[in-house]
Enzyme design. Structure first.
Site, PDB file in Angstrom:
ATOM      1  N   LYS A  78      -4.055  -4.806  -3.526  1.00  0.00           N
ATOM      2  CA  LYS A  78      -3.179  -4.032  -4.631  1.00  0.00           C
ATOM      3  C   LYS A  78      -3.377  -2.514  -4.386  1.00  0.00           C
ATOM      4  CE  LYS A  78      -6.006  -7.618  -6.445  1.00  0.00           C
ATOM      5  NZ  LYS A  78      -5.137  -8.885  -5.913  1.00  0.00           N
ATOM      6  N   LYS A 110     -13.656  -4.884  -9.524  1.00  0.00           N
ATOM      7  CA  LYS A 110     -14.348  -5.207  -8.237  1.00  0.00           C
ATOM      8  C   LYS A 110     -15.188  -3.895  -8.023  1.00  0.00           C
ATOM      9  CE  LYS A 110     -11.413  -8.674  -7.891  1.00  0.00           C
ATOM     10  NZ  LYS A 110     -10.079  -8.726  -8.285  1.00  0.00           N
ATOM     11  N   ASP A 115     -27.268   4.187  -6.381  1.00  0.00           N
ATOM     12  CA  ASP A 115     -27.812   5.345  -6.845  1.00  0.00           C
ATOM     13  C   ASP A 115     -27.156   6.425  -7.276  1.00  0.00           C
ATOM     14  OD1 ASP A 115     -30.193   4.186  -5.823  1.00  0.00           O
ATOM     15  OD2 ASP A 115     -30.050   4.979  -3.949  1.00  0.00           O
ATOM     16  N   ASP A 120       4.851   9.676  -1.419  1.00  0.00           N
ATOM     17  CA  ASP A 120       5.330  10.848  -0.758  1.00  0.00           C
ATOM     18  C   ASP A 120       4.073  10.983   0.060  1.00  0.00           C
ATOM     19  OD1 ASP A 120       7.542  11.152  -2.056  1.00  0.00           O
ATOM     20  OD2 ASP A 120       6.613  12.499  -3.444  1.00  0.00           O
ATOM     21  N   HIS A 152     -11.656  -8.588 -14.498  1.00  0.00           N
ATOM     22  CA  HIS A 152     -11.144  -8.642 -13.019  1.00  0.00           C
ATOM     23  C   HIS A 152     -11.574  -7.584 -12.015  1.00  0.00           C
ATOM     24  CE1 HIS A 152      -7.371  -9.071  -9.994  1.00  0.00           C
ATOM     25  NE2 HIS A 152      -8.173 -10.425 -10.226  1.00  0.00           N
ATOM     26  N   HIS A 206      -3.470 -10.194  -0.502  1.00  0.00           N
ATOM     27  CA  HIS A 206      -4.314 -10.339  -1.790  1.00  0.00           C
ATOM     28  C   HIS A 206      -4.555  -8.735  -2.291  1.00  0.00           C
ATOM     29  CE1 HIS A 206      -7.975 -10.800  -4.610  1.00  0.00           C
ATOM     30  NE2 HIS A 206      -7.310 -12.003  -4.722  1.00  0.00           N
TER      31      HIS A 206
END
Length: 411
Positions: free
Chosen positions: A294, A115, A120, A299, A113, A292
């Protein structure tokens, strides 16, 4: 739980495909030596075609390109789509591919899952955005609200080494061996002031690392916790930490889905509302379009951006990656962005406005609560199989008539 923190990093928040795709495609077009990319979903649409064109162009000018997609999330890619890349030297890998059974995918759990993009070994992108038109506003009301970060600095080396090991496992060097050269040429502070760590989740060595980092931040928070998460159905311990934070005076705010892409996501999260609201946790439903993202802050310094939801799939089954960031400036940027969502596109859930719970809903809530409490232990007993990573073969080149005659003569 383990994480290697580095100093001297710089982070740029990228909101939705409008900001994410142009930066990734530009970085690929400017790559000189190497492009490494992991994604859960790659669609053969406008976005996927532009990514494919950028990848092909990089490979044709001699850049080494490795791509990894998930066999479930990207199951609909055609051979023609893939062949166009492998024909020019792209190494195209598929995580845990399986054939469909009666047209149905048979590997919906334990997915890759993550991404991640690394260019380089110098620039990295980490977040929750896949490659598809549904991450652009032009997709319409169902376009997703999501985030990623562009990263420069020493933590990119950790991300680079992690992806390299995932794609082509080799015996790793000791961390001081592989970092010493980079640290000499890239002193802390050259890129930025942020301390950062890549934190991953797998089913072998790091099954709870991301959740543990969330819990540490929540338990340490003194004034504020602001969390936006698409699929919110965490374990009992994390829920308990949120309640305890609110009870000790921390302002705890959750941004959850109000217009979900999957209705069950909202239903599951709503089962937890009363338990959290009763402790003083504030809940906001984002209603402009499907959430969508996350991301979270605690603080004035700590924040995280990545691929991990706070649900059983991400916390106990999927392979995930988040960056943990300690930087006041980035924290402010992310907080301001989330505050705008609250001010302009969210509906607050008030305890006194909740409908009186019927007996059957109370019973379901109790079942869900105890399911959450014991799910991590139960899932560890599920049968597992050894994951496979397949690499697509380049298409067979058809010989011209002259080449066929020459081969026959030589033979």
């Amino acid at each position: 739980m383990s994480a290697h923190w580095t100093k001297g990093n710089a982070f740029k928040l990228l909101e939705n495909g409008e900001e994410f795709y142009p930066r990734v495609f530009e970085a690929i077009r400017e790559a000189k030596k190497e492009v490494m990319l992991e994604t859960f979903i790659l669609f053969d649409d406008k976005v996927g075609q532009e990514l494919r064109a950028s990848i092909i162009s990089a490979a044709e000018r001699g850049v080494r390109v490795d791509m990894l997609v998930d066999g479930w999330g990207s199951a609909d890619l055609t051979p023609a789509f893939i062949d166009g890349m492998t024909a020019v030297g792209v190494s195209f890998h598929v995580f845990d591919p399986t054939s469909k059974l009666f047209g149905v995918r048979t590997n919906p759990v334990r997915r890759m899952h993550r991404k991640i993009v690394v260019i380089d070994g110098e620039i990295a992108f980490v977040g929750g955005i896949n490659y598809g038109l549904d991450h652009l506003a032009e997709f319409g009301p169902e376009a997703k609200q999501d985030y990623a970060v562009e990263i420069r600095g020493p933590v990119v080396d950790d991300i680079h080494q992690f992806v390299r090991m995932a794609l082509a496992p080799v015996k790793p060097k000791r961390w001081w061996q592989r970092r010493s050269k980079r640290l000499k040429s890239l002193p802390a502070g050259e890129n930025g002031t942020a301390s950062a760590a890549l934190v991953t989740r797998d089913n072998v060595d790091h099954p709870t690392d991301i959740e543990q980092h969330y819990r540490i931040a929540i338990r340490a928070a003194k004034s504020e916790i602001l969390l936006a998460n698409a699929y919110f159905f965490p374990g009992y311990r994390l829920l308990r930490d949120l309640r305890r934070a609110a009870k000790r005076g921390v302002r705890v705010r959750l941004i959850l889905q109000g217009e979900p892409d999957m209705p069950i996501a909202k239903l599951a999260a709503s089962m937890l509302y009363d338990y959290l609201l009763s402790a003083g946790v504030q809940i906001f439903e984002y209603c402009q379009r499907p959430l969508h993202g996350k991301v979270a802050i605690a603080d004035d310094e700590w924040s995280t951006v990545g691929s991990s939801n706070l649900d059983p799939l991400s916390l106990s089954l999927n392979l995930e990656a988040n960056v943990m960031i300690r930087d006041a400036a980035f924290n402010r940027v992310l907080r301001d962005n989330l505050q705008q969502l609250i001010d302009n596109h969210c509906k607050q859930i008030k305890p006194n406005e909740r409908p009186r719970r019927k007996i059957y809903r109370t019973f379901i809530g109790v079942v869900v609560f105890h399911f959450l409490r014991r799910f991590p232990a139960w899932v560890s007993m599920l049968p597992t199989h050894k994951f496979t990573l397949t690499t697509a073969e380049p298409p067979v080149q058809e010989l011209s008539h002259e080449q066929q005659r020459e081969r026959e003569i030589v033979g």
